[in-house]
Design an enzyme around this catalytic site. Structure first.
Site, short mmCIF file in Angstrom:
data_model
loop_
_atom_site.label_atom_id
_atom_site.label_comp_id
_atom_site.label_asym_id
_atom_site.label_seq_id
_atom_site.Cartn_x
_atom_site.Cartn_y
_atom_site.Cartn_z
N ASP A 1 2.70 1.33 -8.95
CA ASP A 1 1.66 1.37 -10.00
C ASP A 1 2.18 1.71 -11.41
O ASP A 1 1.76 1.08 -12.38
CB ASP A 1 0.54 2.34 -9.62
CG ASP A 1 -0.41 1.75 -8.59
OD1 ASP A 1 -0.39 0.52 -8.40
OD2 ASP A 1 -1.16 2.52 -7.97
N GLY B 1 -2.09 7.28 -0.46
CA GLY B 1 -2.62 6.50 -1.59
C GLY B 1 -3.64 5.49 -1.11
O GLY B 1 -4.74 5.35 -1.68
N LYS B 2 -3.30 4.78 -0.04
CA LYS B 2 -4.23 3.79 0.50
C LYS B 2 -5.48 4.46 1.07
O LYS B 2 -6.60 3.97 0.88
CB LYS B 2 -3.55 3.00 1.63
CG LYS B 2 -2.49 2.02 1.19
CD LYS B 2 -2.03 1.24 2.42
CE LYS B 2 -0.92 0.29 2.13
NZ LYS B 2 -0.49 -0.44 3.34
N ASP C 1 -2.15 -4.83 5.00
CA ASP C 1 -0.74 -4.98 4.69
C ASP C 1 -0.68 -5.58 3.29
O ASP C 1 -1.43 -6.50 2.98
CB ASP C 1 -0.01 -5.86 5.70
CG ASP C 1 1.50 -5.62 5.62
OD1 ASP C 1 1.93 -4.48 5.84
OD2 ASP C 1 2.24 -6.57 5.29
N GLU D 1 5.56 -1.36 14.45
CA GLU D 1 6.66 -2.04 13.75
C GLU D 1 6.11 -3.25 13.02
O GLU D 1 5.40 -4.07 13.63
CB GLU D 1 7.72 -2.46 14.75
CG GLU D 1 8.46 -1.26 15.29
CD GLU D 1 9.91 -1.55 15.52
OE1 GLU D 1 10.47 -2.41 14.81
OE2 GLU D 1 10.47 -0.92 16.43
N GLY E 1 3.11 4.15 -5.25
CA GLY E 1 4.05 3.02 -5.15
C GLY E 1 4.52 2.48 -6.49
O GLY E 1 5.06 3.21 -7.32
P1 IMP Z 1 2.54 -1.64 3.62
O1 IMP Z 1 1.26 -2.41 3.39
O2 IMP Z 1 2.33 -0.35 4.32
O3 IMP Z 1 3.62 -2.49 4.21
O4 IMP Z 1 3.07 -1.18 2.20
C1 IMP Z 1 2.83 -1.94 1.08
C2 IMP Z 1 3.72 -1.46 -0.05
O5 IMP Z 1 3.42 -2.30 -1.18
C3 IMP Z 1 3.42 -0.05 -0.50
O6 IMP Z 1 4.22 0.91 0.14
C4 IMP Z 1 3.77 -0.14 -1.98
O7 IMP Z 1 5.15 -0.13 -2.09
C5 IMP Z 1 3.32 -1.53 -2.34
N1 IMP Z 1 1.91 -1.50 -2.77
C6 IMP Z 1 0.87 -2.05 -2.12
N2 IMP Z 1 -0.27 -1.80 -2.76
C7 IMP Z 1 0.06 -1.08 -3.83
C8 IMP Z 1 -0.71 -0.50 -4.89
O8 IMP Z 1 -1.94 -0.59 -4.95
N3 IMP Z 1 -0.01 0.17 -5.80
C9 IMP Z 1 1.33 0.31 -5.78
N4 IMP Z 1 2.10 -0.18 -4.81
C10 IMP Z 1 1.46 -0.88 -3.84
#
Ligand code: IMP
Length: 197
Positions: free
Chosen positions: A153, A11-12, A70, A41, A151
């Site tokens: 959304d 997604g990112k 992050d 980690e 996530g």
């Molecule tokens: P990390 O940055 O990999 O620790 O993960 C951030 C987490 O925040 C994601 O796995 C999602 O659960 C949530 N998250 C961050 N950005 C979004 C977004 O744009 N939509 C939905 N969930 C998000």
């Protein structure tokens, strides 16, 4: 200019590719390199610390300029939870459908609940470390709506658009989201650095 996106989250990756393309920056992913076995980690005490940890590690492994992020979802009535632990809420292996249901239950009668997404993005090229932040406010609602995004959304409702983040187009999300704002601010800093200012 080419930059490696320091994440495995599809997604990112999808969002970053579109965001960087607007500025003629080519986004590489780990799939563009020979397979490497390593893990980062998320031991930092803040989003920024975790984003820096990811950027340094990916640079060490791949030796090309990287952009990491992050991010998380902060629910006001839960004192900011799940926050920095958003991807590990319940457990990292639990599906997002289950995480969303559990979050709705945890919020209980406070729904619709004020919440915001936050993103910190970091650029590292072996010499220069830059960072930027972005956020977006919305409401956690009790039903899932929409199939775009990832996530949390589908339960993140945007009052201005009367739609959830999973109902708006990719294009709109890539203009208004926390990640879009952080990324735009970071790209300005990268451009300034590259122009020698
Ligand atoms: P990390 O940055 O990999 O620790 O993960 C951030 C987490 O925040 C994601 O796995 C999602 O659960 C949530 N998250 C961050 N950005 C979004 C977004 O744009 N939509 C939905 N969930 C998000």
């Amino acid at each position: 200019m080419k930059v490696l996106i320091a994440t495995h989250n599809q997604g990112k990756i999808h969002e970053f590719k579109a965001l960087l393309k607007k500025h003629q920056i080519e986004a590489l992913t780990v799939k563009d390199f020979p397979p490497q076995s390593f893990e980062v980690e998320e031991t930092g005490a803040s989003y920024l610390e975790n984003a820096v940890l990811k950027a340094l590690k990916y640079y060490e492994v791949y030796q090309v300029p990287v952009i990491s992020d992050d991010s998380g979802l902060e629910v006001v009535c839960l004192d900011g939870a799940p926050g920095i632990k958003s991807s590990r809420f319940l457990d990292s292996h639990v599906s997002f459908e289950t995480k969303r249901k559990a979050l709705i239950q945890l919020i209980g009668s406070n729904i619709p609940a004020e919440a915001f997404f936050v993103a910190y993005v970091v650029y590292y090229d072996g010499h220069t470390l830059l960072n930027a932040r972005g956020d977006i406010t919305g409401l956690i609602i009790h039903e899932e709506r929409g199939t775009n995004g990832f996530g949390y959304d589908p339960i993140f409702f945007l009052p201005d658009y009367q739609k959830t983040m999973a109902e708006i187009s990719d294009n709109l999300k890539n203009t208004i989201s926390h990640r879009a704002k952080a990324c735009e601010a970071l790209i300005k800093k990268i451009q300034l650095m590259r122009s020698g200012l």
